[in-house]
Design a protein around this motif. Structure first.
Motif, PDB file in Angstrom:
ATOM      1  N   ALA A   1      20.537  43.713  28.742  1.00  0.00           N
ATOM      2  CA  ALA A   1      21.920  43.356  28.433  1.00  0.00           C
ATOM      3  C   ALA A   1      22.799  44.255  29.280  1.00  0.00           C
ATOM      4  N   ALA A   2      23.907  43.718  29.765  1.00  0.00           N
ATOM      5  CA  ALA A   2      24.841  44.553  30.514  1.00  0.00           C
ATOM      6  C   ALA A   2      26.217  43.920  30.432  1.00  0.00           C
ATOM      7  N   ILE A   3      27.150  44.676  29.937  1.00  0.00           N
ATOM      8  CA  ILE A   3      28.522  44.192  29.888  1.00  0.00           C
ATOM      9  C   ILE A   3      29.331  45.169  30.725  1.00  0.00           C
ATOM     10  N   VAL A   4      29.756  44.688  31.873  1.00  0.00           N
ATOM     11  CA  VAL A   4      30.342  45.588  32.861  1.00  0.00           C
ATOM     12  C   VAL A   4      31.803  45.239  33.117  1.00  0.00           C
ATOM     13  N   PHE A   5      32.619  46.254  33.153  1.00  0.00           N
ATOM     14  CA  PHE A   5      34.043  46.056  33.389  1.00  0.00           C
ATOM     15  C   PHE A   5      34.433  46.779  34.662  1.00  0.00           C
ATOM     16  N   ILE A   6      34.986  46.017  35.593  1.00  0.00           N
ATOM     17  CA  ILE A   6      35.496  46.647  36.802  1.00  0.00           C
ATOM     18  C   ILE A   6      37.011  46.524  36.766  1.00  0.00           C
ATOM     19  N   ASP A   7      37.663  47.648  36.887  1.00  0.00           N
ATOM     20  CA  ASP A   7      39.124  47.607  36.992  1.00  0.00           C
ATOM     21  C   ASP A   7      39.463  48.069  38.384  1.00  0.00           C
ATOM     22  N   ILE A   8      40.222  47.247  39.050  1.00  0.00           N
ATOM     23  CA  ILE A   8      40.400  47.475  40.479  1.00  0.00           C
ATOM     24  C   ILE A   8      41.840  47.155  40.832  1.00  0.00           C
ATOM     25  N   GLU A   9      42.389  47.868  41.787  1.00  0.00           N
ATOM     26  CA  GLU A   9      43.755  47.573  42.207  1.00  0.00           C
ATOM     27  C   GLU A   9      43.847  46.094  42.588  1.00  0.00           C
ATOM     28  N   PRO A  10      44.846  45.390  42.050  1.00  0.00           N
ATOM     29  CA  PRO A  10      44.888  43.942  42.306  1.00  0.00           C
ATOM     30  C   PRO A  10      44.926  43.584  43.785  1.00  0.00           C
ATOM     31  N   ASP A  11      45.443  44.459  44.624  1.00  0.00           N
ATOM     32  CA  ASP A  11      45.513  44.062  46.038  1.00  0.00           C
ATOM     33  C   ASP A  11      44.155  44.114  46.729  1.00  0.00           C
ATOM     34  N   LEU A  12      43.132  44.623  46.030  1.00  0.00           N
ATOM     35  CA  LEU A  12      41.807  44.657  46.650  1.00  0.00           C
ATOM     36  C   LEU A  12      40.947  43.464  46.245  1.00  0.00           C
ATOM     37  N   ILE A  13      41.505  42.576  45.468  1.00  0.00           N
ATOM     38  CA  ILE A  13      40.729  41.397  45.122  1.00  0.00           C
ATOM     39  C   ILE A  13      41.560  40.143  45.364  1.00  0.00           C
ATOM     40  N   ASP A  14      40.863  39.047  45.503  1.00  0.00           N
ATOM     41  CA  ASP A  14      41.541  37.773  45.613  1.00  0.00           C
ATOM     42  C   ASP A  14      41.020  36.885  44.500  1.00  0.00           C
ATOM     43  N   VAL A  15      41.901  36.608  43.531  1.00  0.00           N
ATOM     44  CA  VAL A  15      41.446  35.767  42.428  1.00  0.00           C
ATOM     45  C   VAL A  15      41.797  34.320  42.692  1.00  0.00           C
ATOM     46  N   ASN A  16      42.460  34.106  43.821  1.00  0.00           N
ATOM     47  CA  ASN A  16      42.971  32.767  44.071  1.00  0.00           C
ATOM     48  C   ASN A  16      42.024  31.917  44.914  1.00  0.00           C
ATOM     49  N   ILE A  17      40.720  32.006  44.630  1.00  0.00           N
ATOM     50  CA  ILE A  17      39.821  31.177  45.423  1.00  0.00           C
ATOM     51  C   ILE A  17      39.192  30.075  44.607  1.00  0.00           C
ATOM     52  N   HIS A  18      39.445  30.067  43.341  1.00  0.00           N
ATOM     53  CA  HIS A  18      38.868  29.062  42.472  1.00  0.00           C
ATOM     54  C   HIS A  18      39.949  28.675  41.468  1.00  0.00           C
ATOM     55  N   PRO A  19      40.219  27.367  41.309  1.00  0.00           N
ATOM     56  CA  PRO A  19      41.324  26.995  40.418  1.00  0.00           C
ATOM     57  C   PRO A  19      41.164  27.556  39.008  1.00  0.00           C
ATOM     58  N   ALA A  20      39.934  27.617  38.525  1.00  0.00           N
ATOM     59  CA  ALA A  20      39.756  28.165  37.183  1.00  0.00           C
ATOM     60  C   ALA A  20      39.546  29.681  37.238  1.00  0.00           C
ATOM     61  N   LYS A  21      39.646  30.243  38.433  1.00  0.00           N
ATOM     62  CA  LYS A  21      39.541  31.693  38.667  1.00  0.00           C
ATOM     63  C   LYS A  21      38.230  32.263  38.147  1.00  0.00           C
ATOM     64  N   ARG A  22      37.188  31.445  38.257  1.00  0.00           N
ATOM     65  CA  ARG A  22      35.913  31.903  37.765  1.00  0.00           C
ATOM     66  C   ARG A  22      35.260  32.869  38.740  1.00  0.00           C
ATOM     67  N   GLU A  23      35.645  32.723  39.996  1.00  0.00           N
ATOM     68  CA  GLU A  23      35.103  33.638  40.985  1.00  0.00           C
ATOM     69  C   GLU A  23      36.229  34.494  41.508  1.00  0.00           C
ATOM     70  N   VAL A  24      35.868  35.671  41.902  1.00  0.00           N
ATOM     71  CA  VAL A  24      36.854  36.588  42.425  1.00  0.00           C
ATOM     72  C   VAL A  24      36.271  37.158  43.700  1.00  0.00           C
ATOM     73  N   LYS A  25      37.112  37.255  44.719  1.00  0.00           N
ATOM     74  CA  LYS A  25      36.628  37.847  45.959  1.00  0.00           C
ATOM     75  C   LYS A  25      37.047  39.307  45.945  1.00  0.00           C
ATOM     76  N   VAL A  26      36.115  40.188  46.213  1.00  0.00           N
ATOM     77  CA  VAL A  26      36.493  41.591  46.230  1.00  0.00           C
ATOM     78  C   VAL A  26      36.512  42.098  47.658  1.00  0.00           C
ATOM     79  N   PHE A  27      37.245  43.185  47.870  1.00  0.00           N
ATOM     80  CA  PHE A  27      37.460  43.686  49.218  1.00  0.00           C
ATOM     81  C   PHE A  27      36.165  44.027  49.935  1.00  0.00           C
ATOM     82  N   ASP A  28      35.189  44.486  49.183  1.00  0.00           N
ATOM     83  CA  ASP A  28      33.967  44.928  49.831  1.00  0.00           C
ATOM     84  C   ASP A  28      32.828  44.712  48.849  1.00  0.00           C
ATOM     85  N   GLN A  29      32.248  43.546  48.961  1.00  0.00           N
ATOM     86  CA  GLN A  29      31.270  43.155  47.957  1.00  0.00           C
ATOM     87  C   GLN A  29      30.074  44.103  47.888  1.00  0.00           C
ATOM     88  N   LYS A  30      29.626  44.556  49.058  1.00  0.00           N
ATOM     89  CA  LYS A  30      28.466  45.454  49.085  1.00  0.00           C
ATOM     90  C   LYS A  30      28.745  46.724  48.293  1.00  0.00           C
TER      91      LYS A  30
END
Ligand code: ADP
Ligand code: MG
Length: 584
Positions: A282-311
């Motif tokens: 089980a793992a429940i993980v919370f990432i809090d990140i400056e909003p300018d480092l992610i792009d939530v606008n790639i999926h209309p339901a915002k299910r996916e989020v693009k992060v600045f550096d996935q690796k």
């Protein structure tokens, strides 16, 4: 071919709505998110007929200005951003201004709202492009009622799953949305009956307990790490708490539940050493990140989020999980508990002083400073005690090894070059036995017992032993069926000749219960159980040759530095750290 024509607005809207609204669960998601965006501390959800007949979401949030009410169901009308640049700063779930409007195009919608502080509120009803508004005199906050969802989209109706699975999606969506908001109370009523009630609580642990039951949090480790722009924290399975599905693997980015393909894979890596086939941590993980480092606008339901550096984010998740797993077995949090806070502050300061803001990779190295090993009081550096993981590469095959003895009946103390090492001998021994049982992938020589041992087992375990005769035999256990749930053990593998056979059989059968694994996995489970029940235990007397044998193995570099269940078995302090401790 017919001639080309432009589709009417209403058809266009219905087609577009399909992107946001896949099923009743999508409506729940959008409406609950709007309630949270409005600052609600109470959110009540009702669904009728899996949501196809009616969905109601009521909140006590800030409410809607009467003049704005028609804008709620207008495309691209939002109170959350003004400009496209604002998306970089957005801290609300919504900003596209299309959800309620989309929903309204494929259902009959009623919105009742009164702004907190206003005398009167407003009511809107919209069906089939017909919109009516009126005054409303109810409580402060907003209620949205969606009826007859998809009544005018025949294609979509066909794609809906069965009512039962739609209802399951609704429940999951509801819980996922409620989980990261312990300060908000949520209820879910299904066909008029209360199904779930999550009262307001003061911490995430408590919310997780409400959602997953009260033994759960006792079986999870909590860990967190932080640098300038990212904070990551999470709850992770303790080694004995593996689940039979991935349902309890959740990732949130800025409290948005997101789907991240590699999440399960990363967790698997972290739990490699203790993995059991078909079981998942089980793992429940919370990432809090400056909003300018992610792009939530790639999926209309915002299910996916693009992060600045996935690796980088992947490596953080892995580190956090590993840190959580190592935690219980590290040098005392107890001892230095008071230091925890000031330590974190120190690290925070050095992080901002030492690296330029965008340079997240270099900041990554600072995480090491925030391990569970805390500096003793006064102004000692955080490096006083190294983390187990860092030691892995430090061992080399030299002759400067000196065994100083054992302490607390549990640890061997060894000086080696410039470091002082503490070895948990049970865990170390377990690893070596396990590795040996595993490395002979074919048959292992059994050693006959002077007296055969009769072992009586519970009926299901007895069955499992019978089913696995062949495998047990390959490992060196010569076992016969006696009768009446009893087996006779005539030989055991040579390297585990002191094994407690009964304990071993009980443990092994327990670990494969309900599993449909392949023989390789069962063999692995067997090796684990055998290692555990034959390894030296704390309090056992270790002769000089036992000690030497173990220590040589530890420093041979041939074995992983964790026991088969994932616990580290060695920690070291080096001379420099000692000197620092004495201010030399
Ligand atoms: P978005 O959330 O992307 O702005 P929506 O279509 O979900 O778009 O909602 C449109 C607007 O309606 C929101 O920006 C907000 O101002 C208002 N609104 C919707 N639901 C609520 C609510 N429960 N409480 C207060 N305002 C709401
Ligand atoms: Mg919204």
């Amino acid at each position: 071919m017919k001639r080309i024509k432009v589709l009417s607005d209403s058809v266009r809207k219905k087609i577009a709505a399909g992107e946001v609204v896949e099923g009743p669960f999508s409506v729940i998601k959008e409406l609950v998110e709007n309630a949270i965006d409005a600052g609600a501390t109470e959110v009540d959800v009702q669904v009728y007929d899996s949501g196809l007949k009616k969905i109601l979401v009521r909140d006590n949030g800030e409410g809607i200005e009467p003049e704005d009410i028609k804008l709620v169901i207008t495309d691209y009308a939002t109170s959350k951003i003004d400009d496209v640049y604002d998306i970089d700063r957005v801290d609300t779930y919504g900003f596209r201004g299309e959800a309620v409007s989309s929903i309204s195009s494929i259902s009959d919608i009623t919105i009742l709202s009164r702004r907190q502080g206003n005398e009167t509120g407003v009511r809107l009803y919209s069906s089939d492009n017909r919109v009516e508004t009126a005054d409303f005199a109810g409580p402060g906050g907003t209620t949205v009622i969606v009826e007859n969802l998809f009544y005018n989209v025949p294609a979509r109706k066909k794609f809906l799953k069965t009512r039962r699975s739609e209802m399951r999606f609704v429940r999951e969506t509801f819980l996922k949305a409620a989980l990261p908001h312990p300060g908000t109370g949520f209820t879910l009523d299904v066909d008029g009956k209360r199904h779930i009630s999550l009262s307001r609580v003061s911490s995430l642990d408590e919310r997780i307990e409400q959602v997953y039951g009260n033994e759960v949090t006792g079986n999870l480790y909590f860990e967190s790490m932080q640098d300038i722009k990212i904070k990551i924290s999470g709850f992770f399975s303790q080694p004995g708490f593996l689940r039979s599905s991935r349902a309890m693997q959740l990732l949130y980015i800025n409290r948005r539940p997101v789907e991240f393909k590699y999440f399960g894979y990363i967790l698997m890596k972290a739990y490699e050493a203790i993995a059991i086939r078909g079981k998942h941590p089980a793992a429940i993980v919370f990432i809090d990140i400056e909003p300018d480092l992610i792009d939530v606008n790639i999926h209309p339901a915002k299910r996916e989020v693009k992060v600045f550096d996935q690796k980088y984010v992947e490596s953080l998740i892995l580190k956090l999980a590993e840190k959580a797993l190592n935690r219980k077995h590290s040098f005392s949090d107890e001892l230095f508990r008071d230091e925890q806070k000031s330590l974190h502050e120190t690290v925070g300061i050095s992080a901002s002083a030492g690296a330029s803001p965008g340079d997240l990779h270099s900041i990554g190295s600072l995480f090491r400073g925030k391990q569970v090993f805390h500096s003793p009081p006064v102004s000692l550096s955080r490096e006083v005690v190294n983390e187990g993981a860092e030691l892995y590469r430090e061992f080399n095959n030299d002759n400067s090894i000196r065994i100083l003895g054992t302490v607390f009946g549990t640890y061997i103390v060894v000086e080696q070059g410039d470091s002082l090492n503490f070895i948990d001998f049970h865990a170390a021994h377990e690893r070596f036995v396990y590795d040996r049982l595993r490395e002979n992938s074919r048959e292992i020589e059994g050693q006959a017992l002077a007296f055969p041992v009769m072992v009586e087992l519970p009926v299901d375990e007895y069955r499992l032993v019978l089913e696995n005769f062949q495998l047990l035999n390959e490992l060196g256990f010569d076992i016969d069926d006696f009768a009446d749930n009893t087996v006779t053990v005539r030989s055991v593998p040579g390297i585990v000749k002191d094994i407690d056979v009964k304990e071993f059989l009980a443990d092994f059968t327990e670990s494969i219960k309900g599993e449909k694994g392949e023989s390789a996995d069962f063999r692995d489970a067997m090796a684990k159980s055998a290692a555990c029940h034959s390894a030296k235990r704390s309090g056992d007397h270790l002769g000089e040759s036992d000690l030497e044998f173990l220590v040589r193995d530890v420093f041979s570099g041939d074995h992983e530095m964790r026991c088969p269940h994932g616990r580290p078995y060695i920690f070291s302090i080096n001379k420099k750290d000692f000197e620092r401790m004495f201010s030399r």
